[in-house]
Every structure is written in C-alpha cells, then in structure tokens.
Design a protein around this motif. Structure first.
Motif, PDB file in Angstrom:
ATOM      1  N   GLN A 122       1.022  -1.167  -0.040  1.00 46.34           N
ATOM      2  CA  GLN A 122      -0.080  -0.068   0.100  1.00 46.34           C
ATOM      3  C   GLN A 122       0.795   1.285   0.005  1.00 46.34           C
ATOM      4  O   GLN A 122       1.339   1.867   1.116  1.00 46.34           O
ATOM      5  N   PRO A 123       1.059   1.914  -1.465  1.00 47.47           N
ATOM      6  CA  PRO A 123       1.865   2.723  -1.331  1.00 47.47           C
ATOM      7  C   PRO A 123       1.287   4.212  -0.773  1.00 47.47           C
ATOM      8  O   PRO A 123       0.085   4.252  -1.230  1.00 47.47           O
ATOM      9  N   PHE A 124       2.147   5.138  -0.369  1.00 48.83           N
ATOM     10  CA  PHE A 124       1.687   6.674  -0.360  1.00 48.83           C
ATOM     11  C   PHE A 124       2.641   7.519  -0.598  1.00 48.83           C
ATOM     12  O   PHE A 124       3.805   7.084  -0.723  1.00 48.83           O
ATOM     13  N   VAL A 125       2.448   8.645  -0.775  1.00 45.69           N
ATOM     14  CA  VAL A 125       3.336   9.990  -0.990  1.00 45.69           C
ATOM     15  C   VAL A 125       2.968  10.979  -0.490  1.00 45.69           C
ATOM     16  O   VAL A 125       1.734  11.360  -0.120  1.00 45.69           O
ATOM     17  N   GLN A 126       4.004  11.575   0.208  1.00 42.99           N
ATOM     18  CA  GLN A 126       3.798  13.142   0.835  1.00 42.99           C
ATOM     19  C   GLN A 126       4.364  14.133   0.161  1.00 42.99           C
ATOM     20  O   GLN A 126       5.520  14.019  -0.364  1.00 42.99           O
ATOM     21  N   LEU A 127       3.496  15.071   0.048  1.00 44.03           N
ATOM     22  CA  LEU A 127       3.802  16.305  -0.950  1.00 44.03           C
ATOM     23  C   LEU A 127       3.763  17.607  -0.064  1.00 44.03           C
ATOM     24  O   LEU A 127       2.971  17.506   0.636  1.00 44.03           O
ATOM     25  N   ARG A 128       4.760  18.449  -0.566  1.00 44.52           N
ATOM     26  CA  ARG A 128       4.982  19.859  -0.180  1.00 44.52           C
ATOM     27  C   ARG A 128       5.428  19.705   1.355  1.00 44.52           C
ATOM     28  O   ARG A 128       5.275  20.922   2.175  1.00 44.52           O
TER      29      ARG A 128
END
Length: 250
Positions: free
Chosen positions: A181-187
């Motif tokens: 289960q991938p996620f990405v944190q932006l900013r």
C-alpha cells in the motif's frame, strides 16, 4: 525579517509539539491495560486527534487524498521526508499499524516511551537487529496487522525526490503475499525548509495510491516490484510537489 518570523514560529511549533507529546503520553497508561488490538487502536486514535489539533494550532493543513486498502493487511510504504513525517503519518493512518523505527528513538524523553509502546525498534547499523525486527513484523503481518516501513531507511536530505529503496519492505510483502500500500507525502519541504529546523504554516498533501498485489510473486520479482513502487512515488513527486516539479521541468 522573514527569517526572524520563521524562527519564532518554529520555536512555537516545537514547544507546542513537545507539550502535545507530554499530554498524549499521559493517556497511554490508561490504554496499556487493554488487550493488544484495543490498546493500539486507542493509542492510534489518541495520536491522530492530538496531531490534528497540533497541526490546526500551527496553521498546517494536512489534506488526505485517496483511500488505503486495509484488508488484507498491507505493507505500507512511502517517502521519508523530514521531522514532519511522524505527525503527518499519525494523522493519515486511520487504523493502527506496526511501525519499524530506529532504536535511537527509545533514548528520547517522552517520545522514547511512546515508541516503545507501539513500534518495533531496530539498530540500523546491526544486521542482526534488522533481521530480528523484520521477523517480528513478518509475524505481525501474518497475524493481520498492517505494517509500516520507509523503504529509504532514513530521511531524504538530498536534492532528488527519493533515495534508493532497500529491499526489506518488498521482501516482507512477497513472503507474506501481502499487498503493498504505497503513499506519497507532498509539499513537505514547503513547510520544513530543506535541511533546517525552520518551519512555516501551509498545506501538506498525504496521498494514498493504488495498492499493488503481490500474490504469485517470488523473490525473483523483488527488483521489479521495488522499481515499480519507486517509479510510482517519483512520478507523483515530480508532477505534484513544487520542490521537485521545477527540477523535472528543466
């Protein structure tokens, strides 16, 4: 003037975070007497609401996009950014997870007590400790616990969107035939300036991505799986994170 205001705000943010940790830690003894699942559910709920209040008081808006797949229990992986990882991920995880964390956390006041309560702590320099930690996580995964790992291993202090991924998370998922289960944190670097202790208010985006099925995979598929997840996160960062979108356009 901007640096002075940023420094004052950063001190306020840090003091408020420390106070939040103390108040949260004081509630943990009430949950420790519960069974394992109820205990972690209570602790994660407390953490999530406390970090929501902290972020609101600091003017940091954490926007959650997408939905995670929690059944069957997944191996959760994403980018390791900066000091904001802990509160942001606490806000984003709606269910308790087993976390792999470095043993140095156990030595910190308050935070050490908290991590010893819900994390699997390993010595990064010790291959034996890392293997033992992964063994504990494998057992947790088989028992139905989602597990949470940063495949980069440490915070990204470089100028590229991601560091090289280590194999542990992907080997664990393949061995258990569990989804990634991938996620990405932006900013994130918009809020904490790169390689500094200076912060500013603003928007952070935590985005759940589509899960990746590992059923039928073997260790021979590990390099391709690792590369697939890396490319998925890198694409999101280069497209939607202003600190990396500019370099992608050059």
């Amino acid at each position: 003037m901007f640096k002075l205001l940023s420094a004052i705000y950063s001190v306020y943010l840090g003091l408020l975070f420390g106070l939040s940790l103390v108040l949260v830690a004081l509630t943990y003894p009430l949950a420790i007497c519960l069974g394992e699942r109820r205990k972690l559910a209570a602790i994660y709920a407390i953490n999530r609401y406390a970090m929501r209040i902290w972020s609101w008081l600091c003017g940091i808006h954490v926007r959650i996009e997408g939905q995670a797949q929690w059944t069957p229990a997944p191996v959760i992986v994403g980018n390791h950014c900066n000091m904001l990882d802990m509160p942001v991920c606490a806000i984003a995880c709606a269910h308790p997870v087993k976390v792999l964390a470095k043993a140095e956390f156990a030595k910190l006041p308050v935070l050490g007590f908290m991590f010893r309560t819900f994390a699997v702590l390993v010595e990064r320099e010790s291959a034996e400790s890392r293997r033992a930690g992964v063994k504990v996580l494998n057992a947790a995964l088989q028992d139905g616990w989602p597990i949470f790992m940063f495949p980069e291993g440490t915070r990204n202090r470089g100028n590229t969107p991601l560091q090289d991924f280590k194999d542990g998370a992907f080997r664990t998922a393949i061995a258990a035939q569990a989804p990634i289960q991938p996620f990405v944190q932006l900013r994130m670097r918009r809020i904490q300036r790169h390689n500094t202790l200076l912060f500013r208010p603003g928007l952070i985006i935590f985005r759940w991505l589509a899960p990746i099925d590992t059923r039928g995979m073997s260790d021979a598929d590990l390099p391709a799986l690792r590369a697939r997840v890396y490319a998925l996160l890198e694409t999101e960062l280069r497209r939607d994170d202003p600190d990396f979108a500019a370099t992608a356009a050059q």
